[in-house]
Structures are given as structure tokens and as C-alpha cells.
Design a protein around this motif. Sequence first.
Motif, mmCIF file in Angstrom:
data_model
loop_
_atom_site.group_PDB
_atom_site.id
_atom_site.type_symbol
_atom_site.label_atom_id
_atom_site.label_comp_id
_atom_site.label_asym_id
_atom_site.label_seq_id
_atom_site.Cartn_x
_atom_site.Cartn_y
_atom_site.Cartn_z
ATOM 1 N N GLY A 101 0.925 -1.237 -0.043
ATOM 2 C CA GLY A 101 -0.064 0.041 -0.048
ATOM 3 C C GLY A 101 0.872 1.163 -0.069
ATOM 4 N N GLU A 102 1.928 1.157 0.412
ATOM 5 C CA GLU A 102 2.893 2.386 0.662
ATOM 6 C C GLU A 102 3.319 2.650 -0.613
ATOM 7 N N SER A 103 3.741 1.658 -1.676
ATOM 8 C CA SER A 103 4.295 1.997 -2.884
ATOM 9 C C SER A 103 3.445 1.803 -4.112
ATOM 10 N N ASP A 104 2.247 1.301 -3.915
ATOM 11 C CA ASP A 104 1.203 1.293 -4.945
ATOM 12 C C ASP A 104 0.287 2.487 -5.014
ATOM 13 N N PRO A 105 0.441 3.207 -6.285
ATOM 14 C CA PRO A 105 -0.341 4.408 -6.509
ATOM 15 C C PRO A 105 -2.036 4.273 -6.420
ATOM 16 N N ASP A 248 -5.652 -13.446 -1.847
ATOM 17 C CA ASP A 248 -5.180 -13.300 -3.373
ATOM 18 C C ASP A 248 -6.360 -13.471 -4.467
ATOM 19 N N ALA A 249 -7.484 -13.774 -4.104
ATOM 20 C CA ALA A 249 -8.709 -14.268 -4.918
ATOM 21 C C ALA A 249 -9.133 -12.880 -5.674
ATOM 22 N N ALA A 280 -3.852 -5.069 -11.383
ATOM 23 C CA ALA A 280 -3.809 -5.977 -10.178
ATOM 24 C C ALA A 280 -2.338 -6.678 -10.381
ATOM 25 N N ALA A 281 -1.891 -6.586 -11.538
ATOM 26 C CA ALA A 281 -0.511 -7.485 -11.524
ATOM 27 C C ALA A 281 0.395 -7.091 -10.450
ATOM 28 N N PRO A 282 0.586 -5.941 -9.863
ATOM 29 C CA PRO A 282 1.536 -5.494 -8.745
ATOM 30 C C PRO A 282 0.967 -6.196 -7.521
ATOM 31 N N TRP A 283 -0.389 -6.512 -7.287
ATOM 32 C CA TRP A 283 -0.781 -7.176 -6.326
ATOM 33 C C TRP A 283 -0.626 -8.207 -5.993
ATOM 34 N N ALA A 284 -0.046 -9.213 -6.704
ATOM 35 C CA ALA A 284 -0.064 -10.478 -6.607
ATOM 36 C C ALA A 284 0.081 -10.945 -5.300
ATOM 37 N N TRP A 286 -1.965 -10.494 -3.002
ATOM 38 C CA TRP A 286 -2.932 -9.807 -2.126
ATOM 39 C C TRP A 286 -4.063 -8.935 -2.848
ATOM 40 N N ARG A 287 -4.549 -9.792 -3.909
ATOM 41 C CA ARG A 287 -5.534 -9.158 -4.788
ATOM 42 C C ARG A 287 -6.729 -9.072 -4.040
ATOM 43 N N ALA A 288 -7.359 -10.073 -3.193
ATOM 44 C CA ALA A 288 -8.444 -9.753 -2.511
ATOM 45 C C ALA A 288 -8.510 -8.757 -1.485
ATOM 46 N N TYR A 289 -7.319 -8.769 -0.681
ATOM 47 C CA TYR A 289 -7.260 -7.537 0.229
ATOM 48 C C TYR A 289 -7.226 -6.216 -0.528
ATOM 49 N N ALA A 290 -6.741 -6.276 -1.706
ATOM 50 C CA ALA A 290 -6.791 -4.853 -2.494
ATOM 51 C C ALA A 290 -8.127 -4.603 -2.923
ATOM 52 N N THR A 291 -8.937 -5.749 -3.526
ATOM 53 C CA THR A 291 -10.227 -5.443 -3.657
ATOM 54 C C THR A 291 -11.171 -5.164 -2.819
ATOM 55 N N PHE A 292 -10.843 -5.776 -1.573
ATOM 56 C CA PHE A 292 -11.654 -5.443 -0.479
ATOM 57 C C PHE A 292 -11.552 -3.833 0.216
ATOM 58 N N TYR A 293 -10.140 -3.522 0.022
ATOM 59 C CA TYR A 293 -10.097 -2.188 0.293
ATOM 60 C C TYR A 293 -10.662 -1.060 -0.638
ATOM 61 N N LEU A 294 -10.425 -1.549 -2.143
ATOM 62 C CA LEU A 294 -10.844 -0.637 -3.181
ATOM 63 C C LEU A 294 -12.675 -0.693 -2.800
ATOM 64 N N TRP A 295 -13.307 -1.478 -2.518
ATOM 65 C CA TRP A 295 -14.595 -1.548 -2.442
ATOM 66 C C TRP A 295 -14.856 -0.551 -1.401
ATOM 67 N N ARG A 296 -14.297 -0.092 -0.508
ATOM 68 C CA ARG A 296 -14.490 1.104 0.704
ATOM 69 C C ARG A 296 -14.722 2.209 -0.073
ATOM 70 N N LEU A 297 -14.139 2.384 -1.295
ATOM 71 C CA LEU A 297 -14.362 3.587 -1.987
ATOM 72 C C LEU A 297 -15.654 3.860 -2.439
ATOM 73 N N LEU A 298 -16.534 2.824 -2.398
ATOM 74 C CA LEU A 298 -17.897 2.813 -2.999
ATOM 75 C C LEU A 298 -18.957 3.303 -1.974
#
Length: 299
Positions: A101-105, A248-249, A280-284, A286-298
Motif C-alpha cells: 500500500g505504501e508503494s502502489d499508486p 489473493d482471490a 492488479a498485477a503488482p498486487w499478486a 494480495w488481490r483479495a485485500y486490494a479488492t476489499f479495500y477498494l470496495w470501501r471507496l464505493l
Amino acid sequence: MRDELLVIPAPEDFIFDECLAYLMRSADECMFRINDGTVTRALDVDGEPVVFGMSGHPDGIAVEFLEGFAPGGLEGCDKVSGFVRDWLDLDRDLRPFYELGESDPLLHDVVQKHRGLRVVGIPDLFETFVWAILGQQITVAFAYVLKKRFVETFGTAVEAGGRKYWIFPDAQKIAGTDPDALRELKITGRKSEYIIGIARMIADGELTKERLFELGNDKLIQKELTAIRGIGPWTANYVLMRCLRSPDAYPAADVGLHNALKHAAGLDRKPNLQEVEAFAAPWAGWRAYATFYLWRLLH
DNA sequence: GTCCAGGACTCGC
DNA sequence: GCGAGTCATGGA
């Protein structure tokens, strides 16, 4: 009541209120009630109904049982504790994800904003399938309405502290239900068939969490799941994320994810499937975590 | 009226 | 293997 308080330790970076905010997203949620920072729900522990409230605590999570609905014995307490640990994914070390999360824009801001949030799970496999199938192609708001009708029609209610708490109907019950009974709730005919089909597989014991875990990795599990009628790639990954707890799902077809990515990436349109995969390639891992956090934007 | 929601199946090529 | 049509409801 004080002697029935249970404290479940959580990692330093866990923030109960972030999970609470997710749990509060619908007023039509029927599986638990939230009041004044406490989430209260019923749980079937070896055939006995337990009702407990969970809330934030300096050392993690406080669990308090409602009078008359405490588990019998230490073993029952351990099961409730295990349920909560699974529900809020307390046993996962998120430090690698936070580094990402620190490095991914795309993730940076949302991870910073909601740090402490964990992928809130659905420990029961059948409940996860029903919820995922109901959620296919319709708004989340309407999915909550359908789930409520489903639970209040086929589930069992526990009366505790003057309120009703629902226990999700088990697969055995739905396995023997006529599709028309689901259709009456405004669940589509196809989804009714899917749900009953899954219920039969679970009731027969051919589909269990243990068996899926034995397959060993996400790819094999996805292959197994998508062979089931009604389960496509989106649903398989959704089940991996919410129930089987793969970090990672990646439900790449998810419309909510697309809208969140559009927002996070500042696009003027929704990303196409290629872009969704590329983001999602850089999130390999942790893609489920990335998705879940992104959902919070909704919300 | 039209379009879109936390998709998947079926059919035709 | 791939695109188009179908499923069904409810809110914008």
C-alpha cells in the motif's frame, strides 16, 4: 454478566471500527444487529444457539454472551473465539500488504484511509454461496433484501434480550425445497436452481470447506467451483475471498471493483477486463485485500 | 422508457 | 473459443 466476557487478542494493526464500518453498510443486513459499536448475532455451536455481542477492546475484541445464550463450557467458548478470528481474519499478518500500500499508486490512499480493516469473511460455506449467487448481476441493496427474505423464510430465529437473531438456514433444509418457494421471494428461477443445487452438494457432503482446502491452491479450487452450475469465475473468486480466505482471490468481473478502479485511477470510464487485470498485477498475493479495500471507496 | 446493478448460462457459428 | 441473447428485479 462480567464473568462471561471474553477478550480475543488482535494484532497491533487491527482496527475494529474499520471492520465495523464495513459491517454497517446495509440497514437490511439480517444476520447481525449493530448498536452503539457492538455487533450482536446468533451462532449455532454444536446444535446449541449462542448469542454474543462483539465490540472493540484495547487488546482486540471483547465478546459478551447474552444471558441464557452463553456456550456450554470452554470448548464452546473456543468455537466462538475461532469463529470471530475467522470472521475478521485476525490471524493474518498484513504487514506485506501495508508495504504494498505504501508503494502502489492505486492503493496508497485507500489503504492509508482504512488501515486496520481486514477482509470481513463469511465463515459458513453455504451462506457464502447463497450470498454470492444472490449478488450476481443485481445491486447490493437488492441482494440484501433477497437475503433477508430468504433467511426469514427458511432460517430459524433465536429470541435473546427481547430481540430476534437469525441463524442461516442449513443446506439440508434448502436441499429439499421447491425452487418455486425461492421464486416467490423474487429470487430468479435460475438463481433458485443454483442455490438448491449447491445446497444438495453441501448436504450430501460432497462440497465442504475441508475438501476445497485439500485442493491446495486457488487455481484448482476455482476450477472445481466453476464446474458447478451457477458458479462462474466471479462467484468462485468471491467464495475464495470471503469464505476460504484467500488473500489473493480476484473477482475481476466485479462491477463494484470496476467502479472503484475507475475512481482510484481517475478514469472517465470503467476499465476493461485487460486493464482490470493489469492494475492488479503488482498486487499478486494480495488481490483479495486490494479488492476489499477498494470496495470501501464505493460507500 | 432506458440503463445499470458485486454474472452465468445457452446457443450459434 | 467467442459474441449475442436471456434471465428478472428495482432504482436512477
